[in-house]
Design a protein around this motif. Structure first.
Motif, PDB file in Angstrom:
ATOM      1  N   LEU A 540       0.390  -1.127  -0.220  1.00  0.00           N
ATOM      2  CA  LEU A 540       0.030   0.462  -0.250  1.00  0.00           C
ATOM      3  C   LEU A 540       0.318   1.656  -0.361  1.00  0.00           C
ATOM      4  O   LEU A 540       0.364   2.853  -0.248  1.00  0.00           O
ATOM      5  CB  LEU A 540      -1.337  -0.057   0.784  1.00  0.00           C
ATOM      6  CG  LEU A 540      -2.805  -0.907   1.387  1.00  0.00           C
ATOM      7  CD1 LEU A 540      -3.076  -1.180   2.177  1.00  0.00           C
ATOM      8  CD2 LEU A 540      -3.032  -0.764   0.366  1.00  0.00           C
ATOM      9  N   ASN A 541       1.931   0.958   0.334  1.00  0.00           N
ATOM     10  CA  ASN A 541       3.030   2.145   0.424  1.00  0.00           C
ATOM     11  C   ASN A 541       3.339   2.734  -0.738  1.00  0.00           C
ATOM     12  O   ASN A 541       3.347   4.209  -1.043  1.00  0.00           O
ATOM     13  CB  ASN A 541       4.314   1.937   1.306  1.00  0.00           C
ATOM     14  CG  ASN A 541       4.137   1.880   2.712  1.00  0.00           C
ATOM     15  OD1 ASN A 541       4.905   0.613   3.099  1.00  0.00           O
ATOM     16  ND2 ASN A 541       3.161   2.398   3.413  1.00  0.00           N
ATOM     17  N   LEU A 542       3.217   1.580  -1.870  1.00  0.00           N
ATOM     18  CA  LEU A 542       3.761   2.432  -3.638  1.00  0.00           C
ATOM     19  C   LEU A 542       2.587   3.235  -4.096  1.00  0.00           C
ATOM     20  O   LEU A 542       2.191   3.807  -4.216  1.00  0.00           O
ATOM     21  CB  LEU A 542       3.789   0.715  -3.995  1.00  0.00           C
ATOM     22  CG  LEU A 542       4.658  -0.142  -4.019  1.00  0.00           C
ATOM     23  CD1 LEU A 542       5.184  -1.068  -5.130  1.00  0.00           C
ATOM     24  CD2 LEU A 542       6.360   0.538  -4.136  1.00  0.00           C
ATOM     25  N   GLU A 543       1.188   3.011  -2.957  1.00  0.00           N
ATOM     26  CA  GLU A 543       0.024   4.266  -3.504  1.00  0.00           C
ATOM     27  C   GLU A 543       0.112   5.189  -3.023  1.00  0.00           C
ATOM     28  O   GLU A 543       0.024   6.079  -3.646  1.00  0.00           O
ATOM     29  CB  GLU A 543      -1.472   3.272  -3.215  1.00  0.00           C
ATOM     30  CG  GLU A 543      -1.397   1.565  -4.001  1.00  0.00           C
ATOM     31  CD  GLU A 543      -2.628   1.777  -5.276  1.00  0.00           C
ATOM     32  OE1 GLU A 543      -2.352   3.401  -6.106  1.00  0.00           O
ATOM     33  OE2 GLU A 543      -1.831   0.976  -5.943  1.00  0.00           O
ATOM     34  N   GLU A 544       0.845   5.171  -1.818  1.00  0.00           N
ATOM     35  CA  GLU A 544       0.747   6.397  -0.972  1.00  0.00           C
ATOM     36  C   GLU A 544       2.410   7.553  -1.731  1.00  0.00           C
ATOM     37  O   GLU A 544       2.101   8.503  -1.639  1.00  0.00           O
ATOM     38  CB  GLU A 544       1.692   5.843   0.728  1.00  0.00           C
ATOM     39  CG  GLU A 544       1.916   7.295   1.169  1.00  0.00           C
ATOM     40  CD  GLU A 544       2.020   7.087   2.849  1.00  0.00           C
ATOM     41  OE1 GLU A 544       2.529   8.156   2.992  1.00  0.00           O
ATOM     42  OE2 GLU A 544       2.333   5.646   3.318  1.00  0.00           O
ATOM     43  N   ILE A 545       3.036   6.771  -2.609  1.00  0.00           N
ATOM     44  CA  ILE A 545       4.502   6.876  -3.018  1.00  0.00           C
ATOM     45  C   ILE A 545       3.700   8.057  -4.285  1.00  0.00           C
ATOM     46  O   ILE A 545       4.002   9.612  -4.976  1.00  0.00           O
ATOM     47  CB  ILE A 545       5.019   5.706  -3.364  1.00  0.00           C
ATOM     48  CG1 ILE A 545       6.357   5.854  -1.897  1.00  0.00           C
ATOM     49  CG2 ILE A 545       6.271   6.666  -3.847  1.00  0.00           C
ATOM     50  CD1 ILE A 545       6.794   4.578  -1.700  1.00  0.00           C
ATOM     51  N   SER A 546       3.095   7.174  -5.028  1.00  0.00           N
ATOM     52  CA  SER A 546       1.748   7.178  -6.263  1.00  0.00           C
ATOM     53  C   SER A 546       1.442   8.477  -6.306  1.00  0.00           C
ATOM     54  O   SER A 546       1.929   9.134  -6.722  1.00  0.00           O
ATOM     55  CB  SER A 546       1.282   6.727  -7.047  1.00  0.00           C
ATOM     56  OG  SER A 546       1.201   6.559  -8.427  1.00  0.00           O
ATOM     57  N   SER A 547       0.553   8.878  -5.081  1.00  0.00           N
ATOM     58  CA  SER A 547       0.034  10.032  -4.747  1.00  0.00           C
ATOM     59  C   SER A 547       0.863  10.946  -4.560  1.00  0.00           C
ATOM     60  O   SER A 547       0.327  12.500  -5.004  1.00  0.00           O
ATOM     61  CB  SER A 547      -0.987   9.258  -3.530  1.00  0.00           C
ATOM     62  OG  SER A 547      -0.183   9.696  -2.568  1.00  0.00           O
ATOM     63  N   LYS A 548       2.101  10.576  -3.685  1.00  0.00           N
ATOM     64  CA  LYS A 548       2.894  12.293  -3.639  1.00  0.00           C
ATOM     65  C   LYS A 548       3.703  13.034  -4.937  1.00  0.00           C
ATOM     66  O   LYS A 548       3.845  14.070  -4.656  1.00  0.00           O
ATOM     67  CB  LYS A 548       3.386  12.347  -2.006  1.00  0.00           C
ATOM     68  CG  LYS A 548       2.943  11.669  -1.221  1.00  0.00           C
ATOM     69  CD  LYS A 548       3.445  11.334  -0.062  1.00  0.00           C
ATOM     70  CE  LYS A 548       3.163  11.320   1.535  1.00  0.00           C
ATOM     71  NZ  LYS A 548       4.297  11.120   2.128  1.00  0.00           N
ATOM     72  N   LEU A 549       3.608  11.791  -5.445  1.00  0.00           N
ATOM     73  CA  LEU A 549       4.451  12.667  -7.420  1.00  0.00           C
ATOM     74  C   LEU A 549       3.364  14.005  -7.653  1.00  0.00           C
ATOM     75  O   LEU A 549       2.303  13.810  -7.584  1.00  0.00           O
ATOM     76  CB  LEU A 549       4.664  11.576  -8.053  1.00  0.00           C
ATOM     77  CG  LEU A 549       5.688  10.114  -7.181  1.00  0.00           C
ATOM     78  CD1 LEU A 549       5.485   9.056  -8.073  1.00  0.00           C
ATOM     79  CD2 LEU A 549       6.767  10.862  -7.052  1.00  0.00           C
ATOM     80  N   PRO A 550       3.983  14.670  -8.475  1.00  0.00           N
ATOM     81  CA  PRO A 550       3.343  15.227  -9.091  1.00  0.00           C
ATOM     82  C   PRO A 550       2.830  15.140 -10.058  1.00  0.00           C
ATOM     83  O   PRO A 550       3.433  14.493 -11.228  1.00  0.00           O
ATOM     84  CB  PRO A 550       4.795  16.575  -9.316  1.00  0.00           C
ATOM     85  CG  PRO A 550       5.984  16.198  -9.003  1.00  0.00           C
ATOM     86  CD  PRO A 550       5.872  15.043  -8.168  1.00  0.00           C
ATOM     87  N   PRO A 551       1.997  15.750 -11.001  1.00  0.00           N
ATOM     88  CA  PRO A 551       1.630  15.043 -12.317  1.00  0.00           C
ATOM     89  C   PRO A 551       2.390  14.964 -13.484  1.00  0.00           C
ATOM     90  O   PRO A 551       3.699  15.852 -13.797  1.00  0.00           O
ATOM     91  CB  PRO A 551       0.603  16.106 -13.006  1.00  0.00           C
ATOM     92  CG  PRO A 551      -0.554  16.399 -11.364  1.00  0.00           C
ATOM     93  CD  PRO A 551       1.166  17.120 -10.580  1.00  0.00           C
ATOM     94  N   ASN A 552       2.417  14.397 -14.340  1.00  0.00           N
ATOM     95  CA  ASN A 552       3.238  13.595 -15.174  1.00  0.00           C
ATOM     96  C   ASN A 552       4.530  13.694 -14.730  1.00  0.00           C
ATOM     97  O   ASN A 552       5.486  14.195 -15.707  1.00  0.00           O
ATOM     98  CB  ASN A 552       3.468  15.269 -16.643  1.00  0.00           C
ATOM     99  CG  ASN A 552       1.922  15.529 -16.949  1.00  0.00           C
ATOM    100  OD1 ASN A 552       0.554  14.331 -17.021  1.00  0.00           O
ATOM    101  ND2 ASN A 552       1.318  16.478 -16.909  1.00  0.00           N
TER     102      ASN A 552
END
Length: 717
Positions: A540-552
């Motif tokens: 689930l931390n991978l989802e958290e990491i992905s959500s914190k990244l800027p768009p594009n």
């Protein structure tokens, strides 16, 4: 015929029979004397048809819906869609005839005019930007006004497209005379940091290198000219010296861009006195180097201190012809005001007059003060009261109107940022040394002690970023060591949040990392997947990491790649062996191995053989599990032989004091549950902990627990 007649009434059948007989009679008479015969169907059409009672329309002859009585009383066949022939009204909406709209008609309505579709092209913001910057560059080449060009570019906005400005400026200058080439280099230096960020300067030159093959078609010596532009950018400190080396890793060797980099490196940047040669190659707009400009500024200011002629000083500043470098005049004037206390009023007067005349712009004034703010700590070594004097000068400048009041707010924020940056720079320097030592020694406990001594846990994510970045630029051995260290740090001092934030920072800078490390994206995905397999991160931390990244952000693709690796068949074993290291076992498998080797040792095994088995596991960060299981087994079997194994492991350095303490701590935390199966678990553990403290296995912090535990029975008594 029979089938058709089945739908006719008796009366209609009789009429059809009579009509057929009439046709036969008429056909036998002379043709010239007889009128044209009528067919049965025509006779029927003149006879009114009635729909039978059954409700079925007759199909013989012409269908009812195709029969219409005209104004003349005749039955006529109607055209499709209601269009009539002669004597009919035509279709309900007859559009066959051309309609004419009379604009002079009193009832004229403009809404009746036919619509006309006009095609419109959708404009591309990048195309619009490119067209706009061409006019800015052309105007700059005509006027040579750096400030106007900078202002126009700032007003244009679209900061994300600034790398294309770099490309257009340089490519246009390449096809012109040396004067324009020099002007282009001067403009780049002026725009650096103020209008165009360092990363955009770098990206612009990368785009130029990628298009070098196209430029060479129109410009014969494009390779040499572009190499000189890159060398000049390095000399002017707007490109780092490492740019050439990094770019060579990303540009194909067969391309012209690679030739440009080789030419810049060998012909220009490696030559003796290359800085002066490069700066004078196109004649120069000022015919002097940056150092010479600084010297001239210092000389004219000292001369002004002696004669006090502000008009002459302004004239000298104007003659330098370096409006983009006037922040240096501001900075040196302020330093002189601090060094020579009697010159303070003169310097403030000069700066005020230069501002009022428009000689030194507001942005250059603020930049000069900001640069002095950054160097106050160093300046204080020569002028102890520098900070106090500077703090007194700022309000005067603002009250007199030649320094923007926004400087106070920005400077206080900048001071905080500078203080933080100084700590961060110090931390980065320290951890690089620590990581290098770890790669040489493979000593995890020593590294952990070094990090604890630094006492900056808020920078843990930065350590993770630096660790993985350094490992990616090395061999598989260091990559494996980095993953092992990450597991150990997560157990010892790093929180999951630290790990997540560290990976977010890595992924945000993935594009920059890719300039130095070609396969950075794949390797980052492997590090992420390995962290999940090692239980450092949860899926689930991978989802958290992905959500914190800027768009594009390209890091999103890396996270997706990591998920794919984890979801693959036999992912655990493959990822653990991705760099040729590891044990190839998942955590549960490792626990089973530890249990089996301890059982074998307990049943009469040799200490040295058990130690070798622990060593063969290749998981030093997981040795706390050996300690935990050994202690539990000693309690269950009531056999203190396990203490001999732990003693030997400690003596050999196989199990470190950190891992030993971690193992004892895990037992301590689970004592209540353990007591359900082993009634005397607490007493046995107190004995083992006291024994371990005497032998020096445990950290000093664990001694307080032992003291408390030993005093509890006495209190109870």
């Amino acid at each position: 015929m029979a089938s058709r007649e089945g739908f006719l009434t008796d009366e209609q059948r009789e009429m059809l029979k009579i009509a057929s007989l009439n046709v036969e009679n008429l056909s036998s008479s002379p043709k010239s004397l007889s009128p044209s015969p009528k067919s049965p169907s025509m006779l029927l059409s003149e006879h009114q048809l009635k729909v039978p009672a059954a409700g079925k329309a007759p199909t013989a002859g012409i269908a009812v819906r195709h029969v219409r009585r005209s104004h003349s009383g005749k039955f006529v066949r109607v055209k499709k869609d209601g269009g009539g022939g002669k004597g009919t009204w035509g279709k309900l909406l007859d559009t066959d005839g051309e309609s004419h709209i009379d604009r002079n008609d009193p009832n004229y309505d403009s809404g009746e005019e036919p619509y006309q579709l006009v095609g419109a092209t959708i404009s591309d913001p990048l195309d619009e930007y490119k067209k706009a910057v061409v006019s800015i560059i052309e105007e700059y080449f005509s006027t040579g006004d750096v400030e106007v060009a900078a202002s126009d570019l700032r007003e244009l906005g679209s900061r994300k497209y600034h790398p294309y400005f770099i490309k257009r400026l340089v490519s246009m200058a390449m096809d012109r005379h040396d004067k324009e080439k020099e002007m282009a280099s001067v403009l780049l230096s002026a725009l650096y940091a103020d209008v165009i960020s360092p990363s955009q300067i770098r990206d612009g030159f990368v785009i130029l290198l990628e298009s070098a093959d196209d430029l060479a078609v129109d410009i014969l010596d494009a390779v040499d000219i572009l190499a000189l532009f890159i060398a000049r950018a390095v000399v002017d400190d707007i490109l780092p010296p490492a740019f050439v080396t990094r770019a060579k890793k990303t540009i194909p060797e067969s391309s012209k861009g690679f030739q440009v980099l080789k030419t810049a490196e060998k012909r220009y940047l490696s030559a003796p006195h290359h800085a002066e040669l490069v700066e004078r190659r196109w004649g120069g707009s000022t015919h002097i180097t940056v150092e010479e400009v600084k010297k001239k500024i210092a000389d004219l200011l000292r001369e002004y201190v002696e004669n006090g002629d502000a008009f002459e000083a302004c004239r000298c500043i104007r003659e330098l012809g370096v409006s983009f470098f006037h922040h240096e005049v501001v900075k040196r004037a302020l330093i002189l005001a601090m060094e020579i206390r009697t010159a303070e009023q003169l310097m403030l007067k000069l700066l005020k007059e230069a501002s009022e005349e428009g000689l030194i712009s507001s942005s250059q004034m603020v930049k000069g003060f900001a640069r002095l703010t950054e160097s106050l700590d160093d300046l204080a070594l020569d002028i102890p009261s520098a900070k106090t004097l500077f703090q007194a000068l700022v309000p005067k400048a603002i009250s007199e109107g030649w320094l923007d009041a926004s400087f106070l707010k920005s400077s206080s924020e900048d001071r905080q940022v500078l203080a933080e940056d100084k700590r961060l720079r110090q931390y980065k320097g320290e951890v690089v040394t620590i990581i290098h030592e770890y790669f040489l020694s493979d000593d995890i406990p020593e590294l952990i002690r070094s990090l604890e001594d630094l006492g900056m846990p808020e920078f843990n994510p930065i350590f993770l970023k630096k660790l993985i970045t350094l490992a990616m630029d090395r061999k598989n051995r260091e990559k494996e060591m980095a993953s092992v260290l990450l597991s150990a740090l997560h157990i010892e001092i790093f929180s999951t949040e630290d790990i997540v934030n560290g990976f977010v920072m890595l992924l945000e800078s993935a594009e920059d990392t890719a300039l130095d490390i070609l396969d950075a994206s794949n390797e980052l995905a492997l590090f992420l997947a390995r962290a999940v397999i090692d239980d450092v991160l949860a899926p689930l931390n991978l989802e958290e990491i992905s959500s914190k990244l800027p768009p594009n952000c390209s890091g999103g693709e890396t996270v997706y790649m990591a998920r794919s690796l984890i979801a693959a068949r036999h992912a655990g074993e493959r990822i653990l062996r991705c760099w040729g290291g590891g044990t190839g076992w998942a955590v549960e498998d490792a626990k089973d191995k530890i249990l089996k080797l301890l059982e074998e040792y307990e049943s009469g095994g040799v200490v040295s053989e058990a130690c070798q088995c622990i060593r063969d596991l290749g998981m030093p960060f997981f040795n706390h599990e050996v300690v935990k299981k050994a202690l539990v087994m000693a309690m269950e079997k009531k056999n203190d032989r396990m203490l001999d194994l732990l003693q030997e492991c400690f003596n050999e350095g196989l199990i470190t004091i950190n891992q030993m303490t971690k193992g004892f701590t895990r037992i301590k935390d689970g004592l209540d549950d353990l007591a359900l199966d082993i009634p005397n678990a607490k007493e046995k553990f107190s004995f083992y902990a006291e024994y371990a403290c005497k032998k020096g296995w445990l950290q000093a912090s664990f001694g307080s627990y032992v003291a408390d535990a030993s005093s509890t029975p006495a209190a109870a008594t």
